[in-house]
Design a protein around this motif. Sequence first.
Motif, PDB file in Angstrom:
ATOM      1  N   LEU A   1      58.139   9.280  24.581  1.00 10.93           N
ATOM      2  CA  LEU A   1      59.006   9.312  25.759  1.00 10.93           C
ATOM      3  C   LEU A   1      59.058   7.949  26.439  1.00 10.93           C
TER       4      LEU A   1
ATOM      5  N   ILE B   1      60.829  13.902  18.352  1.00 11.95           N
ATOM      6  CA  ILE B   1      59.450  14.086  18.823  1.00 11.95           C
ATOM      7  C   ILE B   1      58.719  15.132  17.997  1.00 11.95           C
TER       8      ILE B   1
ATOM      9  N   GLY C   1      61.178   5.655  24.364  1.00 14.49           N
ATOM     10  CA  GLY C   1      62.515   6.140  24.057  1.00 14.49           C
ATOM     11  C   GLY C   1      62.727   6.443  22.586  1.00 14.49           C
TER      12      GLY C   1
ATOM     13  N   SER D   1      53.288  13.276  22.763  1.00 17.33           N
ATOM     14  CA  SER D   1      54.693  13.114  23.157  1.00 17.33           C
ATOM     15  C   SER D   1      54.889  11.921  24.080  1.00 17.33           C
ATOM     16  N   GLU D   2      53.904  11.661  24.921  1.00 18.81           N
ATOM     17  CA  GLU D   2      54.075  10.668  25.985  1.00 18.81           C
ATOM     18  C   GLU D   2      54.468   9.281  25.480  1.00 18.81           C
TER      19      GLU D   2
END
Length: 246
Positions: A103, A110, A106, A99-100
Amino acid sequence: MIDVDSLRVRFGSNEVVKGVSFHVPVGGSFGIVGESGSGKSTVLRAISGLNAEWSGRIVIEGETMKPRRDRAFFRKVQMVFQDPYGSLHPRQTIDRILSEPLLVHGIGEIEARIEKVLAEVALPSTVRFRYPHQLSGGQRQRVAIARALIAEPEILLLDEPTSALDVSVQAEILNLLADLRETRRLTYVLVSHNLAVVTHLCPQVGVMIGGEMVEQLSAEDLRAGRIHHPHTSQLRALSVDLEEVA
């Protein structure tokens, strides 16, 4: 896609990369082979933006790189490291690890992107909520590859991606990388001390010793022994000997 011209890297008074130049076309794969300390991984770190202390010229997709890179660069260019256990945060789940990057850049959707990339690297969705220590070495490297892919880069820099793995798993990871390059039309630069690994993935190979790229040749010429530099001959002979022992 990648042009490196007269790249030099110095650590203090010690010059560890000495005027290295090579070219990788869009969707191509270039291998750099050499013994430990030859400077091959340092070349990769300069291209990746992890080492800002270099001189010469690095051009990515027509854009001349500065020592410091912007966020867009790190979406376009991703790196897979040698040790998947060391490169994955031990206290983060696979879900958090994947996920990082989304994130940071942007990028939405996800859930769907994680499911898709896990399928691409042949991992079941059940690994999402496990930790790196709960996976095998081959599974961890698949997660590392998935993390590199999830932001949809155009270039993967591969630093000895199979050397920390059992021999039985190495071929699986190499075949996975070959398939991913084909399906995603990725451009690779692969660093390894293992000629068999390099020639499996890369049609063109550069040979380094003492910070210099002393020869560039095709994988076909390397296999056939059409070699000009004595160090390349030594590496090939050692590789043949090792394969015979294995």
